[in-house]
Design a protein around this motif. Structure first.
Motif, mmCIF file in Angstrom:
data_model
loop_
_atom_site.group_PDB
_atom_site.id
_atom_site.type_symbol
_atom_site.label_atom_id
_atom_site.label_comp_id
_atom_site.label_asym_id
_atom_site.label_seq_id
_atom_site.Cartn_x
_atom_site.Cartn_y
_atom_site.Cartn_z
ATOM 1 N N ASP A 91 -8.994 11.222 2.019
ATOM 2 C CA ASP A 91 -8.874 10.721 3.393
ATOM 3 C C ASP A 91 -8.808 9.191 3.403
ATOM 4 O OD1 ASP A 91 -8.768 11.086 6.238
ATOM 5 O OD2 ASP A 91 -10.879 10.501 6.321
ATOM 6 N N CYS A 92 -9.673 8.559 2.648
ATOM 7 C CA CYS A 92 -9.661 7.099 2.542
ATOM 8 C C CYS A 92 -8.358 6.628 1.881
ATOM 9 C CB CYS A 92 -10.878 6.647 1.743
ATOM 10 S SG CYS A 92 -11.088 4.874 1.690
ATOM 11 N N ALA A 93 -7.925 7.343 0.854
ATOM 12 C CA ALA A 93 -6.682 6.999 0.163
ATOM 13 C C ALA A 93 -5.479 7.108 1.094
ATOM 14 C CB ALA A 93 -6.484 7.894 -1.060
ATOM 15 N N LEU A 94 -5.461 8.124 1.939
ATOM 16 C CA LEU A 94 -4.353 8.288 2.882
ATOM 17 C C LEU A 94 -4.316 7.143 3.891
ATOM 18 C CD1 LEU A 94 -4.457 12.139 3.507
ATOM 19 C CD2 LEU A 94 -2.772 10.854 2.156
ATOM 20 N N ASN A 95 -5.484 6.694 4.341
ATOM 21 C CA ASN A 95 -5.523 5.528 5.224
ATOM 22 C C ASN A 95 -4.927 4.311 4.523
ATOM 23 O OD1 ASN A 95 -6.733 6.917 7.342
ATOM 24 N ND2 ASN A 95 -8.789 6.407 6.668
ATOM 25 N N ALA A 96 -5.330 4.091 3.290
ATOM 26 C CA ALA A 96 -4.806 2.951 2.523
ATOM 27 C C ALA A 96 -3.316 3.109 2.268
ATOM 28 C CB ALA A 96 -5.561 2.820 1.199
ATOM 29 N N TYR A 97 -2.882 4.309 1.994
ATOM 30 C CA TYR A 97 -1.476 4.604 1.716
ATOM 31 C C TYR A 97 -0.587 4.212 2.895
ATOM 32 C CZ TYR A 97 2.507 7.517 0.198
ATOM 33 O OH TYR A 97 3.737 7.993 -0.177
ATOM 34 N N VAL A 98 -1.076 4.445 4.094
ATOM 35 C CA VAL A 98 -0.319 4.091 5.296
ATOM 36 C C VAL A 98 -0.443 2.590 5.597
ATOM 37 C CG1 VAL A 98 -0.169 4.439 7.797
ATOM 38 C CG2 VAL A 98 -0.452 6.405 6.278
ATOM 39 N N GLU A 99 -1.637 2.055 5.434
ATOM 40 C CA GLU A 99 -1.911 0.671 5.835
ATOM 41 C C GLU A 99 -1.544 -0.370 4.782
ATOM 42 O OE1 GLU A 99 -6.065 0.793 6.762
ATOM 43 O OE2 GLU A 99 -5.765 2.232 8.397
ATOM 44 N N PRO A 101 1.230 -0.732 2.227
ATOM 45 C CA PRO A 101 2.463 -0.200 1.623
ATOM 46 C C PRO A 101 2.805 -0.764 0.244
ATOM 47 C CG PRO A 101 2.974 -1.647 3.463
ATOM 48 C CD PRO A 101 1.488 -1.471 3.459
ATOM 49 N N LYS A 102 2.154 -1.831 -0.179
ATOM 50 C CA LYS A 102 2.435 -2.369 -1.513
ATOM 51 C C LYS A 102 1.675 -1.632 -2.607
ATOM 52 C CE LYS A 102 3.976 -6.826 -0.026
ATOM 53 N NZ LYS A 102 4.121 -8.214 -0.352
ATOM 54 N N LEU A 103 0.706 -0.806 -2.216
ATOM 55 C CA LEU A 103 -0.034 -0.016 -3.203
ATOM 56 C C LEU A 103 0.640 1.336 -3.376
ATOM 57 C CD1 LEU A 103 -3.801 -0.562 -2.279
ATOM 58 C CD2 LEU A 103 -2.493 -1.677 -4.084
ATOM 59 N N ASP A 104 0.810 1.762 -4.635
ATOM 60 C CA ASP A 104 1.332 3.113 -4.831
ATOM 61 C C ASP A 104 0.201 4.115 -4.586
ATOM 62 O OD1 ASP A 104 -0.194 3.480 -7.222
ATOM 63 O OD2 ASP A 104 1.454 2.763 -8.453
ATOM 64 N N PHE A 105 0.545 5.388 -4.569
ATOM 65 C CA PHE A 105 -0.438 6.383 -4.156
ATOM 66 C C PHE A 105 -1.625 6.471 -5.107
ATOM 67 C CE2 PHE A 105 -2.197 10.666 -3.710
ATOM 68 C CZ PHE A 105 -2.638 10.559 -2.403
ATOM 69 N N VAL A 106 -1.398 6.371 -6.404
ATOM 70 C CA VAL A 106 -2.509 6.450 -7.358
ATOM 71 C C VAL A 106 -3.465 5.281 -7.144
ATOM 72 C CG1 VAL A 106 -3.143 6.384 -9.800
ATOM 73 C CG2 VAL A 106 -1.259 7.842 -9.034
ATOM 74 N N ASP A 107 -2.929 4.094 -6.872
ATOM 75 C CA ASP A 107 -3.799 2.953 -6.558
ATOM 76 C C ASP A 107 -4.578 3.219 -5.272
ATOM 77 O OD1 ASP A 107 -3.060 1.574 -8.811
ATOM 78 O OD2 ASP A 107 -1.628 0.270 -7.781
ATOM 79 N N CYS A 108 -3.954 3.862 -4.311
ATOM 80 C CA CYS A 108 -4.650 4.221 -3.076
ATOM 81 C C CYS A 108 -5.777 5.208 -3.362
ATOM 82 C CB CYS A 108 -3.679 4.786 -2.048
ATOM 83 S SG CYS A 108 -2.544 3.548 -1.396
#
Length: 133
Positions: A91-99, A101-108
């Motif tokens: 859930d936290c990663a999905l927030n970061a993923y949307v907010e 955009p320079k981070l890839d999903f694994v970094d999120c």
């Protein structure tokens, strides 16, 4: 208690990437129907390794090119249907993923772990700026 929990978890069906993709995309009548049937009738779980691959396929311009916000929304809806391991991290990663955009999903995901009590070490400067000190 741990044995009881393990027995309960042993009865769960672990979903792979293709079942989740067919369920979310509804792009193959036969396989999408099977995926819906499995998810609606079985006690299912998805692990973050699989979710990572789902995100990679959905976001890839070579495959579907779905926007980050739509992917996050679909995974949140999926969490109403199945158990997702380490949901707080995702859930936290999905927030970061949307907010972010320079981070890839694994970094999120790593960011999500860092926000849920895990210590994350990295040489990645972009990610390290987002992590707690």
């Amino acid at each position: 208690m741990k044995r009881l929990l393990n027995r309960i978890l042993d009865r769960r069906k672990i979903l792979d990437t293709n079942i989740i993709l067919r369920y979310l995309l509804n792009d193959d009548a036969s396989l999408s129907d099977k995926a819906r049937q499995i998810i609606s009738t079985e006690n299912c779980i998805a692990y973050l390794e699989v979710i990572s691959e789902v995100v990679f396929v959905l976001q890839s311009p070579r495959c579907y090119g779905i926007p980050r916000c739509d992917i996050a929304e679909q995974l949140r809806l999926l969490s109403d249907e199945i158990l997702i391991d380490k949901w707080d991290v995702l859930d936290c990663a999905l927030n970061a993923y949307v907010e972010k955009p320079k981070l890839d999903f694994v970094d999120c995901l790593l960011y999500g772990y860092s926000q849920n009590g895990y210590s994350v070490e990295t040489f990645d400067k972009r990610l390290s700026r987002k992590l707690p000190n």
